[in-house]
Design an enzyme around this catalytic site. Structure first.
Site, PDB file in Angstrom:
ATOM      1  N   ASP A  69      -8.238   5.405  -4.854  1.00 56.24           N
ATOM      2  CA  ASP A  69      -7.217   6.404  -5.201  1.00 56.24           C
ATOM      3  C   ASP A  69      -7.626   7.852  -4.982  1.00 56.24           C
ATOM      4  OD1 ASP A  69      -8.929   6.943  -7.453  1.00 56.24           O
ATOM      5  OD2 ASP A  69      -7.876   5.427  -8.627  1.00 56.24           O
TER       6      ASP A  69
ATOM      7  N   HIS B  90     -14.614   0.494  -1.046  1.00 56.55           N
ATOM      8  CA  HIS B  90     -13.485  -0.311  -0.575  1.00 56.55           C
ATOM      9  C   HIS B  90     -12.492   0.486   0.259  1.00 56.55           C
ATOM     10  CE1 HIS B  90     -14.243  -3.507  -3.940  1.00 56.55           C
ATOM     11  NE2 HIS B  90     -15.162  -3.497  -3.004  1.00 56.55           N
TER      12      HIS B  90
ATOM     13  N   GLY C  23     -15.678   0.385 -16.011  1.00 55.05           N
ATOM     14  CA  GLY C  23     -14.289   0.080 -15.653  1.00 55.05           C
ATOM     15  C   GLY C  23     -14.124  -0.931 -14.546  1.00 55.05           C
ATOM     16  N   THR C  24     -15.043  -1.879 -14.462  1.00 59.34           N
ATOM     17  CA  THR C  24     -14.890  -2.919 -13.435  1.00 59.34           C
ATOM     18  C   THR C  24     -15.161  -4.294 -14.012  1.00 59.34           C
ATOM     19  OG1 THR C  24     -15.756  -3.770 -11.330  1.00 59.34           O
ATOM     20  CG2 THR C  24     -17.211  -2.281 -12.557  1.00 59.34           C
TER      21      THR C  24
ATOM     22  N   TYR D 218       0.823  -1.216   0.000  1.00 55.77           N
ATOM     23  CA  TYR D 218       0.000   0.000   0.000  1.00 55.77           C
ATOM     24  C   TYR D 218       0.859   1.270   0.000  1.00 55.77           C
ATOM     25  CZ  TYR D 218      -4.121  -2.853   0.207  1.00 55.77           C
ATOM     26  OH  TYR D 218      -5.110  -3.754  -0.120  1.00 55.77           O
TER      27      TYR D 218
ATOM     28  N   CYS E 150      -6.551   1.982  13.157  1.00 54.91           N
ATOM     29  CA  CYS E 150      -5.955   0.984  14.050  1.00 54.91           C
ATOM     30  C   CYS E 150      -6.492  -0.400  13.680  1.00 54.91           C
ATOM     31  CB  CYS E 150      -6.286   1.307  15.504  1.00 54.91           C
ATOM     32  SG  CYS E 150      -5.545   0.107  16.639  1.00 54.91           S
TER      33      CYS E 150
ATOM     34  N   ARG F 118       1.555   1.813  -3.508  1.00 55.59           N
ATOM     35  CA  ARG F 118       0.357   2.371  -4.152  1.00 55.59           C
ATOM     36  C   ARG F 118       0.262   3.868  -3.855  1.00 55.59           C
ATOM     37  NH1 ARG F 118       1.037  -1.879  -5.198  1.00 55.59           N
ATOM     38  NH2 ARG F 118       1.833  -0.737  -6.959  1.00 55.59           N
TER      39      ARG F 118
ATOM     40  N   ASN G 294     -12.746   2.175  -6.241  1.00 59.45           N
ATOM     41  CA  ASN G 294     -11.375   2.687  -6.273  1.00 59.45           C
ATOM     42  C   ASN G 294     -11.018   3.367  -4.960  1.00 59.45           C
ATOM     43  OD1 ASN G 294     -11.458   1.755  -8.837  1.00 59.45           O
ATOM     44  ND2 ASN G 294     -11.670   3.764  -9.813  1.00 59.45           N
TER      45      ASN G 294
ATOM     46  N   CYS H 142      -3.729   2.978  21.565  1.00 55.05           N
ATOM     47  CA  CYS H 142      -3.557   1.692  22.240  1.00 55.05           C
ATOM     48  C   CYS H 142      -2.318   1.752  23.130  1.00 55.05           C
ATOM     49  CB  CYS H 142      -3.414   0.561  21.221  1.00 55.05           C
ATOM     50  SG  CYS H 142      -4.964   0.164  20.394  1.00 55.05           S
TER      51      CYS H 142
HETATM   52  P1  OAD Z   1     -10.206  -5.072 -12.273  1.00 55.12           P
HETATM   53  O1  OAD Z   1      -8.744  -4.889 -12.475  1.00 55.12           O
HETATM   54  O2  OAD Z   1     -10.680  -6.409 -11.834  1.00 55.12           O
HETATM   55  O3  OAD Z   1     -10.989  -4.745 -13.624  1.00 55.12           O
HETATM   56  C1  OAD Z   1     -10.767  -3.588 -14.360  1.00 55.12           C
HETATM   57  C2  OAD Z   1     -11.762  -3.540 -15.503  1.00 55.12           C
HETATM   58  O4  OAD Z   1     -11.610  -2.295 -16.161  1.00 55.12           O
HETATM   59  C3  OAD Z   1     -11.589  -4.623 -16.565  1.00 55.12           C
HETATM   60  O5  OAD Z   1     -12.880  -5.175 -16.880  1.00 55.12           O
HETATM   61  C4  OAD Z   1     -11.017  -3.868 -17.779  1.00 55.12           C
HETATM   62  O6  OAD Z   1     -11.489  -4.410 -19.018  1.00 55.12           O
HETATM   63  C5  OAD Z   1     -11.599  -2.496 -17.574  1.00 55.12           C
HETATM   64  N1  OAD Z   1     -10.788  -1.391 -18.136  1.00 55.12           N
HETATM   65  C6  OAD Z   1      -9.452  -1.287 -18.219  1.00 55.12           C
HETATM   66  N2  OAD Z   1      -9.083  -0.108 -18.734  1.00 55.12           N
HETATM   67  C7  OAD Z   1     -10.243   0.568 -18.989  1.00 55.12           C
HETATM   68  C8  OAD Z   1     -10.562   1.852 -19.526  1.00 55.12           C
HETATM   69  N3  OAD Z   1      -9.618   2.716 -19.897  1.00 55.12           N
HETATM   70  N4  OAD Z   1     -11.875   2.201 -19.641  1.00 55.12           N
HETATM   71  C9  OAD Z   1     -12.850   1.335 -19.270  1.00 55.12           C
HETATM   72  N5  OAD Z   1     -12.614   0.116 -18.761  1.00 55.12           N
HETATM   73  C10 OAD Z   1     -11.334  -0.267 -18.620  1.00 55.12           C
HETATM   74  O7  OAD Z   1     -10.673  -3.913 -11.268  1.00 55.12           O
HETATM   75  P2  OAD Z   1     -12.017  -3.804 -10.398  1.00 55.12           P
HETATM   76  O8  OAD Z   1     -13.173  -4.413 -11.079  1.00 55.12           O
HETATM   77  O9  OAD Z   1     -12.116  -2.392  -9.971  1.00 55.12           O
HETATM   78  O10 OAD Z   1     -10.610  -4.445  -4.186  1.00 55.12           O
HETATM   79  O11 OAD Z   1     -11.645  -4.689  -9.144  1.00 55.12           O
HETATM   80  C11 OAD Z   1     -12.565  -4.784  -8.097  1.00 55.12           C
HETATM   81  C12 OAD Z   1     -11.848  -4.911  -6.781  1.00 55.12           C
HETATM   82  O12 OAD Z   1     -10.952  -6.018  -6.839  1.00 55.12           O
HETATM   83  C13 OAD Z   1     -10.950  -3.743  -6.439  1.00 55.12           C
HETATM   84  O13 OAD Z   1     -11.634  -2.667  -5.837  1.00 55.12           O
HETATM   85  C14 OAD Z   1      -9.973  -4.357  -5.463  1.00 55.12           C
HETATM   86  C15 OAD Z   1      -9.767  -5.727  -6.084  1.00 55.12           C
HETATM   87  O14 OAD Z   1      -9.684  -6.717  -5.187  1.00 55.12           O
HETATM   88  C16 OAD Z   1      -9.845  -4.405  -3.071  1.00 55.12           C
HETATM   89  O15 OAD Z   1      -8.643  -4.336  -3.077  1.00 55.12           O
HETATM   90  C17 OAD Z   1     -10.616  -4.458  -1.809  1.00 55.12           C
END
Ligand code: OAD
Length: 252
Positions: free
Chosen positions: A102, A117, A196-197, A64, A125, A67, A100, A150
């Protein structure tokens, strides 16, 4: 010329947008999965789980801290800006739920944001219930942070990132706010957009289905087909930084 897909928004339309790592990709933040994704180099359970933190807190803090360093000078992109501009027009008829951590949506001007998240920029803590606090520092095995509160009680506890890890529950108030937004009442039109997920992590991935069951129009805006692609009536494939700025047409 093919006309780009547009979602027409009249004064009775309420819009909820769910975002994931893909929305920040064009800002230079790597996504989690896929080639060159963050999880490629790490086992998820080593860096994003309570068990991983118990086993090796230094590894988790290094992950992290890296990150934090990588996201420190990153700027929001046109996709973030488009969602902030949409909120400006819709006000309380808009809600953004992001996976996200960020902070780029807020940096672009979004205010009605649920960080499902947690936040990369907060620490809390690992034992006591003192509230999470702002923190942009980096930690390694040499300076693992302990909780002062603590310590004052004669206990020792490590501080940890304010992230919802695998196996942990999301904040109940966040889930309640999402649920309430997806019940906008009679005479309204509900639009749900997922952008984007990869649709692989619950409960975020399941919101599309809930929204649809409540009568929402469901839109998918993504570079590749996600796991939950079947939950969407409308699909627009491509990059969010290019698509979001022209996706919404506010009328009336
Ligand atoms: P992923 O890395 O699993 O998926 C990213 C998605 O974004 C994919 O489907 C890509 O095709 C798409 N993508 C990439 N570039 C893009 C762009 N420029 N425009 C549109 N789409 C694009 O990420 P998340 O789905 O966010 O949680 O992951 C979900 C969670 O898994 C995260 O929040 C994280 C991880 O575990 C924790 O860490 C708690």
């Amino acid at each position: 010329m093919v006309r780009p897909a547009q979602i027409k928004l009249d004064p009775r339309t309420h819009v909820m947008v769910l975002t994931g790592a893909g929305v920040s990709a064009e800002s230079g933040i790597p996504t989690f999965r896929g080639s060159a994704g963050l999880w490629e180099e790490h086992r998820v359970e080593d860096v994003a789980s309570p068990a991983g933190f118990l086993r090796d807190p230094a590894l988790v803090w290094r992950f992290y801290s890296e990150r934090r360093a990588a996201a420190k000078d990153v700027r929001p992109n046109a996709g973030h800006a488009a969602l902030a501009a949409l909120e400006e027009q819709l006000g309380d008829r808009f809600l953004l739920a992001t996976q996200n951590i960020d902070g780029l949506h807020q940096a672009a001007g979004s205010r009605r944001v649920i960080e499902m998240h947690g936040s990369l920029w907060k620490t809390r803590c690992s034992r006591c219930d003192r509230p999470a606090f702002d923190d942009r520092d980096s930690y390694t095995a040499q300076n693992l942070p302990g909780c002062a509160q603590c310590d004052a009680r004669g206990d020792f506890a490590l501080l940890r990132p304010h992230i919802v890890w695998f196996g942990e529950a999301l904040a109940s108030e966040d889930l309640a706010r999402i649920d309430a937004f997806l019940r906008p009442g009679a005479g309204t039109r509900l639009v749900f957009v997922s952008c984007g997920t990869s649709g692989m992590v619950q409960p975020a991935a399941g919101i599309a289905r809930v929204a649809r069951s409540r009568g929402a129009e469901t839109w998918l805006v993504n570079l590749e087909s996600p796991d939950n692609a079947g939950d969407f009536e409308h699909t627009v494939m491509g990059k969010s930084g290019e698509l979001l700025p022209q996706l919404f047409a506010v009328t009336g």
